[in-house]
Design an enzyme around this catalytic site. Structure first.
Site: not given
Length: 229
Positions: A75, A77, A94, A110, A134, A174
């Site tokens: 959490g 970000w 997530d 998912d 991320d 990322k």
């Protein structure tokens, strides 16, 4: 007194059942200034500073009103987003459970689930102007496989961003060392005004992670008349 003590470095004593690798990880955590800073400033992870440093360079948070956080756990970000943009709408997703964050709607599911994109946008209340990711695949210890698995997530995140972003919106994700592959970069350049790779100072030197920042979404393009398909 040991040299490490004189330098202020903390050592982790060996413990029964603890591997040498986990001992090294604990030492790195204890002596990481970003870990200490995150704890002092109330962030859930040192990853918060990666987003802060990327934004200081690229300014993608400025003016953002609706944000999607892909791979939100734990959490950090979204904490950054809420502190800098307290009036923004934020939704995150997530596979892992995430403790509540004030002002953030969190889905434990998912992202690859067909229902996920619709639920995110419905909760957001409209098209986002920023998608941050991320996400990274669980590593299997084979570098090429790990890179391919994470790149597949980046491709899915990009496809989602291109489907839902408002014109002018930004996408931050990322990737692994070497950045996004050429085909993915080409797709980003087709859809965004600028595409840059960056490694923020808070990203450990030994880490294979990099970040790609695509800004100025050009908007969804309609297929050409007479095009095949």
């Amino acid at each position: 007194m040991s040299k490490d003590s004189l330098r202020g470095r903390q050592r982790v004593r060996t413990a029964r059942g603890r591997t040498a690798q986990s001992t090294r990880w604990l030492e790195r955590q204890l002596n990481d200034p970003y870990v200490r800073r995150a704890k002092a400033e109330g962030y859930r992870s040192r990853a918060a500073y990666k987003l802060i440093e990327l934004d200081e360079r690229f300014g993608f948070l400025k003016g953002a009103k609706r944000i999607v956080d892909l791979g939100i756990a734990p959490g950090g970000w979204s904490q950054v987003v809420r502190r800098q943009l307290p009036n923004s709408a934020v939704v995150g997703i997530d596979l892992l459970p995430v403790d509540p964050i004030d002002g953030v709607t969190i889905f434990q599911m998912d992202f690859m689930d067909d229902a996920a994109p619709g639920r995110l946008i419905e909760a957001l209340g409209g098209a986002p102007d920023l998608v941050i990711s991320d996400m990274a695949a669980n590593t299997v210890g084979h570098p090429q496989t790990d890179a391919l698995r994470t790149m597949a997530l980046v491709e899915t995140a990009l496809a989602f961003a291109c489907d839902v972003l408002q014109p002018g919106g930004d996408f931050v994700a990322k990737v692994f060392a070497g950045g996004a592959d050429s085909a993915l970069v080409a797709e980003m350049k087709r859809n965004f005004t600028t595409v840059k790779h960056a490694k923020p100072p808070s990203s450990r030197k030994g880490s294979v992670e990099w970040f790609v920042v695509a800004q100025g979404f050009k908007g969804r393009t309609e297929p050409e008349i007479g095009a095949a398909g």
